[in-house]
Design a protein around this motif. Structure first.
Motif: not given
Length: 226
Positions: A121, A148, A153, A182-184, A203-205
């Motif tokens: 995370r 990742v 990513l 991440y993750p989000d 994944g993530g933002s």
């Protein structure tokens, strides 16, 4: 000046800190360290090399005691920073230092590489202001490269200030706030032409906001993404 800083977080021990040059760190809690300047850096010609590793299952919060000021040197205006963040499976890294201020006449380029295990995370926030009050002419460029496991990513570059593509005589952004989470699983949101949070394919933002000045509110996006 060359500055080297290594921080290693363990799941069952205090973080290890190894420092040389103009930047160090202090343990301010069992899982918290604050970055501390020990000399005026970065000046033009200086190189920063910072590595932060969070071992599997460990947690680390990184803050700083003050903003960082980039100044031109006697021989060159350009300084550089290389940041490497690595988080193992089950590890958590919350990285949110005070802003980077690039003085008028200075240039500062950063490259940040991030390697995350799939169970890691991360919240990484970066804030940049080009020019102090009444100054102009500084320049900042940042590259952000995140993976990742072995999957890309994010590949992201943004530049602000004199001579950059965003520079404009009528209206040019001089401030940036960026946050990678991440993750989000957030949905895409935009506010006007200057603020956006976009989901990433793996994944993530990524949140970005540009403007004339940094916002006065320091923690709103950290709260929104937690």
């Amino acid at each position: 000046m060359r500055t080297e800083l290594r921080i290693l977080a363990h799941p069952a021990a205090l973080p290890e800190i190894h420092a040389r040059g103009g930047l160090s760190a202090r343990r301010t809690g069992p899982r918290t360290v604050h970055l501390i300047g020990t000399a005026a850096t970065p000046l033009g010609g200086d190189e920063l090399d910072i590595v932060i590793v969070v071992a599997p299952g460990a947690e680390l919060t990184v803050r700083s005691v003050a903003a960082t000021l980039a100044l031109p040197g006697p021989a060159t205006p350009l300084s550089s920073g290389r940041w490497h963040l690595e988080v193992g499976s089950g590890g958590v890294l919350d990285f949110d230092p005070e802003p980077m201020i690039v003085a008028g006449g200075a240039r500062h380029h950063t490259v940040t590489t991030i390697r995350l295990a799939s169970g890691a995370r991360l919240r990484m926030r970066e804030r940049v202001q080009v020019g102090r009050a009444g100054e102009d002419g500084g320049e900042w460029r940042g590259d952000l490269i995140a993976d990742v496991d072995d999957m890309p990513l994010l590949r992201h570059r943004l530049a602000l200030g004199a001579g950059t593509p965003a520079d404009d005589a009528l209206s040019a952004p001089r401030a940036l706030e960026s946050e990678l989470v991440y993750p989000d699983e957030c949905a895409a949101t935009t506010t006007g032409l200057t603020q956006t949070r976009l989901p990433l394919a793996a994944g993530g933002s990524l949140f970005t906001r540009t403007g004339t000045l940094l916002s006065a509110s320091g923690g709103e996006h950290a709260e929104a993404s937690s």
